[in-house]
Design an enzyme around this catalytic site. Structure first.
Site, PDB file in Angstrom:
ATOM      1  N   GLY A 113       0.807  -1.213   0.000  1.00  0.00           N
ATOM      2  CA  GLY A 113       0.000   0.000   0.000  1.00  0.00           C
ATOM      3  C   GLY A 113       0.836   1.256   0.000  1.00  0.00           C
ATOM      4  N   GLU A 136       2.481  -8.182  -2.286  1.00  0.00           N
ATOM      5  CA  GLU A 136       1.259  -8.792  -1.752  1.00  0.00           C
ATOM      6  C   GLU A 136       1.146 -10.281  -2.038  1.00  0.00           C
ATOM      7  OE1 GLU A 136       0.276  -4.408  -1.946  1.00  0.00           O
ATOM      8  OE2 GLU A 136       1.435  -5.838  -3.144  1.00  0.00           O
TER       9      GLU A 136
END
Length: 702
Positions: A113, A136
């Protein structure tokens, strides 16, 4: 209209603060230790951005991180919790829509993020030592806040596929070449970013959402799918990341691509694989904090001694030198010491060749390294690791000498794979200073250390072992004393039952193929060949006198070793090797058939599913016994050891997490079914019976 001045910080009490410097609003995120994107950070960013938009004195905006890093990603404390607004996508959309140019100033890392947020900014500058990435997939996910849609628009589809499906961290110089970054800072990042933002204040903001994606060549995604699948070895998220990137090229709009990305993210978030990978993520952090050790401070370690300069000792010395620890390595004579020094130099040069160490750093490390034949040269070492031949008498002799020469308070560690740490400690007059540090080969590369607590190991000595593991960049896992500790005990039991499958009808290459299809990094018999069959042969001979005469003993490996076939190093073992490639060996098959015939066993067809079921249930059952005996304190410790040391698929979470996933009632039923054919070999561990009866899982014991 609200106006921010040099002296006014409207969000000083929260994790996001703003100062205006020469017309540039510097929004600073201060959420120690890694500036994770918590709800408070997301809310603070939205408020600070709105205030900067409303301030007529602000012509540009810089977003930077306080402390040691920019933004390391999501707040792990929010994992598994109900989502709390605002979402990260809302924050990124607001940054991207800003009428005033926004520059992300990156130091440390911008991961997950953090990089997605930076991609929502109009410009990105970074310190030369920074790293960026979208990792991720390591958690069984894909970027869920636009990363799969914005990155292809910035760097092209091919580069985006590489970065997102691998999850690798990209050094700032490479990120600049890829044009992820607009500039590398010269000097301090903060003033550089402010000057950069001011210079670009009159330029219309560049929004990635408005850019088109250059379509890849025909068949590109089909070719990439094959490559990614081969690398992923059963893990779903890299392939689903590829689907999301494809949406960036084929969806009718940016918003439609974002929607497809979000659908994939949500589906993966609830998958067994993502749950398993998140379990491993948290387990690695929990392993460093074993129960009962929080109050114990480690002893200071400023220098290391290593006794034994073979493959393992040389690897341990290499790992310590890379971590900045001076090392003195002791061998039996001057010639052996010279060979050990060469081993260490070659190991370090390998890191230089792979770009993981500079030539200057290698030379600096070698300046702090001494190889000697005089054991007295390690008299002042703070910690000494013995890495000699796996023989109790030899190790006891080494520790008796260390007891006489090591300074008071020195920590004495044995690298034994199997032997009783208490017996080794008994060779000294200071057993409280002794522990096991079982490194895995090659020690300079493998991340796992089993930290073995003897009956009299002092708590601060144990804490020193964990501190050393952390300094070496490794994961230390606590183990108690038994034959083989945690990992090798499970391996021995699994290997016994695999050998029984050989007698009953399977072949080594079939078992390896089935377990590699399950997700193991390497099949059992390939691993044994790599380690060297002579080691296990010596271990079996050592245990022969205490072997249960009623237990089934399979002598196939002994017959192979009697021929001098010890694996890769001799060119033959379970396999024969041509150009380093393992090939099925008809002579090994003949040995197996002869052993079955000698016992009167009628061989049967055994399919891959049965092989997988038996092997995995063997791991789970033995691990349950190890937990019952307190050799392992928590199921998560067992899972980590099997993943980091033995190649169990990370995306299955380790054998005990996997047991919970398939259901312990099913595991017990399988074990009971196997027991009907071989009651001496199979019996459900009492812990499994108890957990099933109580409706609990292994996870409940963490």
């Amino acid at each position: 209209m609200f106006h921010m001045t040099e002296d006014h910080d409207p969000t000083a009490k929260g994790p996001v603060g703003t100062r205006v410097e020469g017309g540039v609003a510097v929004i600073s995120i201060d959420n120690p230790p890694v500036n994770a994107l918590s709800q408070a950070v997301r809310q603070g960013l939205l408020e600070a951005l709105a205030a900067a938009q409303a301030d007529d004195a602000v012509i540009a905006i810089v977003v930077l991180g306080a402390g040691r890093t920019f933004i390391a990603g999501a707040d792990i404390r929010e994992f598994g919790q109900p989502p709390a607004g605002p979402g990260l996508s809302q924050v990124i959309d607001a940054l991207e829509a800003s009428a005033k140019p926004v520059t992300a100033a990156i130091h440390g890392v911008a991961l997950g993020g953090g990089l997605e947020l930076a991609l929502g900014c109009h410009y990105r500058v970074a310190a030369p030592e920074a790293r960026v990435g979208l990792p991720e997939v390591a958690l069984g996910l894909i970027p869920g806040a636009g990363g799969t849609q914005r990155l292809p628009r910035l760097v092209g589809v091919e580069a985006a596929v590489d970065l997102i499906t691998s999850g690798r961290h990209v050094p700032a110089p490479e990120a600049r070449e890829l044009e992820i970054l607009d500039a590398l800072a010269e000097g301090d990042l903060r003033p550089f970013a402010i000057a950069f933002a001011r210079d670009n204040a009159e330029t219309p903001p560049r929004r990635l959402c408005d850019q088109a994606v250059e379509p890849p060549p025909a068949e590109f995604f089909q070719v990439q799918a094959r490559k990614v699948a081969a690398r992923a070895k059963g893990q779903e998220s890299p392939l689903r990341a590829l689907d999301a990137i494809r949406a960036a090229t084929e969806a009718p709009s940016f918003a439609a691509g974002l929607a497809q990305e979000r659908d994939i993210f949500v589906a993966l978030k609830d998958s067994d694989q993502s749950k398993a990978l998140r379990h491993v993520f948290f387990a690695e952090r929990a392993a460093a904090k074993p129960p009962g050790l929080a109050a114990s401070a480690p002893r200071p370690v400023a220098s290391l001694g290593v006794v034994g300069g073979g493959t393992m000792g040389g690897g341990i010395a290499t790992a310590a030198l890379r971590a900045g620890l001076p090392v003195t390595l002791v061998e039996r004579d001057d010639e052996a010491a010279k060979r050990a020094a060469q081993t260490v130099a070659v190991n370090l040069e390998g890191f230089v060749a792979r770009g993981r160490m500079t030539a200057a750093a290698k030379e600096g490390a070698l300046e702090t390294f001494t190889a000697t034949s005089e054991i007295g040269d390690i008299a002042q070492a703070d910690l000494v690791i013995e890495a000699v031949f796996e023989d109790m008498a030899v190790k006891q002799a080494v520790f008796a000498r260390l007891d006489r020469i090591a300074k008071p308070g020195a920590v004495l560690a044995t690298n034994t794979s199997y032997l009783d740490v208490n017996e080794i400690a008994a060779a000294t007059g200071r057993p409280a200073d002794v522990l096991g540090l079982h490194f895995f080969s090659p020690a300079q590369l493998m991340r796992l250390i089993e930290i073995v607590q003897g009956d009299r190991t002092a708590p601060e000595v144990l804490a020193t072992g964990f501190a050393l593991a952390k300094r070496l960049g490794k994961v230390g896992v606590l183990a108690g004393v038994c034959d083989g500790f945690i990992g090798n005990r499970i391996l021995r039991r699994t290997r016994q039952l695999a050998d029984a499958l050989l007698e009953d009808g399977a072949l080594p290459w079939q078992i390896d193929r089935a377990m590699e299809a399950f997700g193991m990094a390497m099949g059992l018999y390939k691993v044994l060949d790599l380690a060297g069959l002579d080691i296990g042969w010596a271990e079996r001979k050592r245990r022969a006198a205490t072997r249960d005469p009623k237990a089934r003993y399979v002598a196939i490996a002994d017959r192979i070793c009697e021929r001098g076939w010890f694996g890769r190093k001799t060119g033959r073992g379970w396999y024969r090797y041509e150009g380093g490639k393992p090939l099925p060996d008809p002579e090994v098959e003949a040995i197996i058939l002869a052993e079955s015939g000698a016992k009167g066993i009628v061989r049967r067809a055994i399919d891959d599913q049965e092989i997988q079921d038996r092997m995995v249930c063997a791991m789970i059952n033995e691990a349950a016994a190890i937990l019952e005996e307190k050799i392992a304190r928590r199921p998560l410790d067992v899972d980590l050891i099997e993943i980091l040391g033995y190649g169990f698929p990370r995306w299955r979470g380790g054998p005990l997490f996997h047991g919970d996933t398939i259901g312990l009632d099913r595991v017990r039923a399988s074990i009971e079914r196997f027991a009907r054919d071989d009651p001496e070999a199979w019996s459900p561990a009492p812990l499994i019976d108890r957990l099933v009866a109580e409706g609990k899982t292994f996870a409940s014991l963490n």
